[in-house]
Design a protein around this motif. Structure first.
Motif, PDB file in Angstrom:
ATOM      1  N   ASN A 231      55.180  12.738 -51.171  1.00 11.72           N
ATOM      2  CA  ASN A 231      55.823  11.467 -51.538  1.00 11.72           C
ATOM      3  C   ASN A 231      57.322  11.510 -51.225  1.00 11.72           C
ATOM      4  OD1 ASN A 231      55.537   8.830 -52.572  1.00 11.72           O
ATOM      5  ND2 ASN A 231      56.380   9.460 -54.544  1.00 11.72           N
TER       6      ASN A 231
ATOM      7  N   PHE B 217      58.429   4.877 -47.911  1.00 15.60           N
ATOM      8  CA  PHE B 217      57.609   6.083 -47.947  1.00 15.60           C
ATOM      9  C   PHE B 217      56.509   5.946 -46.901  1.00 15.60           C
ATOM     10  CE2 PHE B 217      59.454   5.626 -52.115  1.00 15.60           C
ATOM     11  CZ  PHE B 217      59.758   6.920 -52.521  1.00 15.60           C
TER      12      PHE B 217
ATOM     13  N   VAL C  74      52.776   6.184 -46.326  1.00 11.99           N
ATOM     14  CA  VAL C  74      51.670   6.131 -47.285  1.00 11.99           C
ATOM     15  C   VAL C  74      50.297   6.355 -46.655  1.00 11.99           C
ATOM     16  CG1 VAL C  74      52.882   4.697 -48.964  1.00 11.99           C
ATOM     17  CG2 VAL C  74      51.633   3.600 -47.099  1.00 11.99           C
TER      18      VAL C  74
ATOM     19  N   ASP D  60      55.427   2.171 -46.789  1.00 11.83           N
ATOM     20  CA  ASP D  60      55.456   1.437 -48.051  1.00 11.83           C
ATOM     21  C   ASP D  60      56.464   0.288 -47.946  1.00 11.83           C
ATOM     22  OD1 ASP D  60      54.873   0.799 -50.639  1.00 11.83           O
ATOM     23  OD2 ASP D  60      55.900   2.510 -51.549  1.00 11.83           O
TER      24      ASP D  60
ATOM     25  N   ASP E 247      65.401   7.842 -55.397  1.00 11.64           N
ATOM     26  CA  ASP E 247      63.976   7.513 -55.447  1.00 11.64           C
ATOM     27  C   ASP E 247      63.803   6.384 -56.457  1.00 11.64           C
ATOM     28  OD1 ASP E 247      61.213   7.384 -55.922  1.00 11.64           O
ATOM     29  OD2 ASP E 247      60.948   9.488 -55.359  1.00 11.64           O
TER      30      ASP E 247
END
Length: 248
Positions: A34, A51, A53, A65, A204
């Motif tokens: 992740n 991200f 995915v 993402d 994040d």
């Protein structure tokens, strides 16, 4: 000067990967861990977080993402060229995409499908083994004259040359890359205190955390030996677990 900072411990030359097997092998950890990715459109200064995915080797497409902030979606769908990069295990992985993204959905969440890169730049920035710190959680504190008050966090991994620290919330206003801070961490070998340089700062948004890539700065001989022994022990433990695993 500490032997940790000699040239042989420095970054390796970037490698341009073109074989699909190598490219997918280096993209997979970005999904599994992740890993936050930074995306920037060539004609724009705004940086976006996303991200990786999903990957589909049969079709040759990968899925990103949603972008944070989300105003970047229209640029993606318009086909604007963008550059994307992420850091994993001390390596910088990056590529450029000039194809139009296609809106999709995975498990009820929006995503953007783009072609898998034909070329991937892989830059191993250090040689030192990085040991993951799992349970029990290793608490740490980042302080020093550059901060109004110390920041509490959790140490995620450690190597002979640095470590990664997770701090709750968005700390962009408090922390500055290149700045030297004081780190105090409660490790199994005891509490270590040393100066560290902030090399990378990634926010994040999903975890509401600031991920800090720190490099040890002017380690004392005693602290250096303590850290090296700890990393060596963790490396041995990890290898033993891998050897004992039926899936290793």
């Amino acid at each position: 000067m500490s032997s940790l900072f000699l040239d042989e411990e420095g970054p390796q030359p970037p490698k341009l990967l073109t074989a699909p097997l190598e490219i997918y092998a280096n993209l997979r950890p970005l999904i599994d861990n992740n890993t936050p990715l930074t995306l920037r459109f060539h004609e724009r200064s705004q940086r976006y977080q996303t991200f990786l995915v999903e990957m589909n080797r049969e079709t040759g497409w990968i899925a990103l993402d949603e972008l944070i902030p989300n105003d970047g979606e229209r640029f993606l769908l318009q086909g604007e060229t963008f550059h994307i990069e992420g850091f994993h295990e001390g390596a910088r992985v990056s590529w450029t995409n000039d194809e139009k993204a296609h809106l999709g959905e995975i498990d009820g969440a929006r995503c953007y499908w783009i072609p898998a890169p034909a070329e991937l730049t892989y830059h191993q920035r250090r040689n030192a083994y990085r040991a993951q710190l799992k349970e029990p959680a290793v608490t740490a504190q980042l302080g020093g004259a550059a901060l109004r008050k110390a920041l509490e966090g959790r140490l995620l991994d450690i190597s002979a040359t640095g470590c990664k620290l997770s701090i709750k919330g968005n700390q962009q206003a408090s922390l500055q890359t290149g700045q030297v801070y004081e780190l105090s961490a409660r490790l199994s070998i005891g509490t270590i205190q040393t100066a560290v340089e902030l090399r990378h700062l990634v926010i994040d948004e999903k975890l509401d955390a600031s991920l800090c890539g720190l490099r040890f700065h002017r380690l004392s001989g005693l602290t250096q030996r303590q850290i090296e022994r700890l990393v060596y022990q963790l490396q041995r433990d990890a290898r033993r677990e891998t050897a004992e695993s039926p899936f290793g």
